[in-house]
Design an enzyme around this catalytic site. Sequence first.
Site, PDB file in Angstrom:
ATOM      1  N   LYS A 199      15.603  21.804 -11.583  1.00  0.00           N
ATOM      2  CA  LYS A 199      14.963  20.525 -11.899  1.00  0.00           C
ATOM      3  C   LYS A 199      15.883  19.516 -12.580  1.00  0.00           C
ATOM      4  CE  LYS A 199      11.113  19.419 -11.615  1.00  0.00           C
ATOM      5  NZ  LYS A 199       9.805  19.858 -12.095  1.00  0.00           N
ATOM      6  N   GLU A 234       9.266   8.222 -17.393  1.00  0.00           N
ATOM      7  CA  GLU A 234       7.896   8.686 -17.627  1.00  0.00           C
ATOM      8  C   GLU A 234       7.443   8.313 -19.036  1.00  0.00           C
ATOM      9  OE1 GLU A 234       7.494  12.880 -16.392  1.00  0.00           O
ATOM     10  OE2 GLU A 234       9.159  12.439 -15.057  1.00  0.00           O
ATOM     11  N   HIS A 248       0.835  -1.216   0.000  1.00  0.00           N
ATOM     12  CA  HIS A 248       0.000   0.000   0.000  1.00  0.00           C
ATOM     13  C   HIS A 248       0.868   1.265   0.000  1.00  0.00           C
ATOM     14  CE1 HIS A 248      -3.304  -2.726   1.227  1.00  0.00           C
ATOM     15  NE2 HIS A 248      -2.386  -3.241   2.026  1.00  0.00           N
ATOM     16  N   SER A 287      14.439  21.399 -16.846  1.00  0.00           N
ATOM     17  CA  SER A 287      13.223  22.151 -17.128  1.00  0.00           C
ATOM     18  C   SER A 287      13.618  23.431 -17.848  1.00  0.00           C
ATOM     19  CB  SER A 287      12.527  22.480 -15.802  1.00  0.00           C
ATOM     20  OG  SER A 287      11.757  23.649 -15.934  1.00  0.00           O
TER      21      SER A 287
END
Length: 462
Positions: free
Chosen positions: A283, A290, A156, A277
Site C-alpha cells: 500500500k 484524505e 458525472h 499500511s
Amino acid sequence: MAMMWAGRFSKEVDSKVNAFNSSIAFDARMYRQDIAGSIAHATMLGEQGIISMSDSLELVGGLKEILADIENGTLQFDPNAEDIHMFIEAELTKRLGDVGKRLHTSRSRNDQVALDIRLYLRDEIGEIKSLIKQLIETLCKLAEEHSETIMPGYTHLQRAQPITFGHHLMAYAAMLLRDLDRLNDTARRMNVNPLGSCALAGTTYNIDRFRTASLLEMDGAMANSLDGVSDRDFCIELASALALCMTHLSRFSEEIIMWCSWEFKFIELDDAFSTGSSIMPQKKNPDITELIRGKTARVIGDNVTLLTMMKGLPLAYNKDMQEDKEAIFDAVDNIKLCLSTFIPMLDTMKVLKENMRAAAARGFINATDCADYLVKKGMPFRTAYKITGGLVAYCIANNTTLEELPLECYQEQSELFSEDVYEAISLDTCVKERKSYGGPSPESVLSQINLTKKKLEELFNV
Ligand code: ARG
C-alpha cells in the site's frame, strides 16, 4: 485568586467555575495584539489628557517590557488568569503599581477583546493569503508544464471531452483567486476599530477613537458602540471564506485520491507525501489529501458553530461570544496546516501523462468533435448528433473506436464524411482547436496562466 472585579463580591469564585470561565488557554495566543491595543489606548489617553503624559509613557514602557518578557520566555501565562486581557493588566499592575491601574480607564474587555480578535485575524489572513498565493503559483507552474498534456475531462465522472491537465489545474487556480478576493473583502470589513465602544455605551471621557484606529493601522472606527462590542460578522465571514476555500481543496483532494488509485493511475505522489499500511505491504496511501477532505468538515463545522452561536444573542456582549475564538482559531490553524502540506505535495507529484492520454483515447470523448465535423460541413447539429450516436453504438458493438472505424462505415451514415474526419477527431486536434475563451487548448491555458498571474498581483496590491 482574587479577581480584578472582586470589589462587588463577598466570596471567591468556585474553582470549577473559574476553570470553566477562563479563556486564557486559548486566548493567550492574542497577547501581541492585546499589548498593541493597550499601547495604542494608553498613548491616546495621554494625548487626550485623560491620564498624564508621564503615566502614559510608563504604561507604554511597561507593556513593551511585558511583550519582550513573553517573547523571551521569562514571563509565562498564568493558567489561572481569567483571560489574556486580565493577565496582562494584572502583570502590568504588578510591575507599575498604581500607574498600571490607570490603563483600563474608559475601556472594557468587551471592546478590548473585539479589537484583539480583529487584529489577530488580520495577521492570520495575511499568512493564509500568502499560502494561497504559493499554491496558485505552483498550479501555474504545473499548468505551464502540462499545457499540452491530454487527459479526459469528466461529467458525472464519465469520460466526456478531451482537455489538458494544465486546463484542469487552472480551474483550481480560478477558484483560489476568488478565495483571495473574498479574504480581501473580509479583511477590509474587519479592519475597523471597535475600541472606545467600551462596555457597550461608549464613555464620558473625551477619547479619540480615530487616533487609536490610526495607531493600529485600522480604517476608521465602528459607528455604533453596541455593534462595536457585539459584532462577530467578521469571524463568520472569515470562517465562511475559509470553509469555501477548504471545500475547493477538498474537491481537489478527492480528485488526487482518485488519480492515485490503480483504477486511474494519472499521478503518483512522492514517497515523502504518502503513507503505508501497517499490514498491507503493497500500500501507498494518499493520507494527506484524505485528511484535507476530513478537515474540511471541521472548518465547515466552525462556520456553523459561529453562526449558531450568534443567532440568538441579544445586544450587546454576551459570554457566549467567548466561544468565537476556538472556532475561528481552529479554522485558521487547520487551513494553514492543509495549505502548507498540500503545496509541496503537489509540487513533488509525478504526472503519468501516458496513462492520462491512454484514458483519453478510450471512452469516445471525441464524439462531440465527430458531430461538429458534420456540422461544419453544413449538417444541423441535432442530425449530426444522432448519426454520431449511431457510429458510437456501432463501435461499441464491434469493439472498436471512432479513430479506427473504416471510412466506408462513416460514409454509409453520411456522404459528408471524407478522409479528413480522422484528423478532425484526433485527440490532438480536439484539444488544440478548443481555443474558445477559457477553453482547454494549450494556447488558452497559457493565456489563463498569464491572466492569473496578473490578477494575483492585483489582489496583493489592495
Ligand atoms: N474572555 C472574554 C471573551 O473572550 C473577554 C470579554 C469578557 N467580558 C466580560 N464582560 N466578561 O469574550
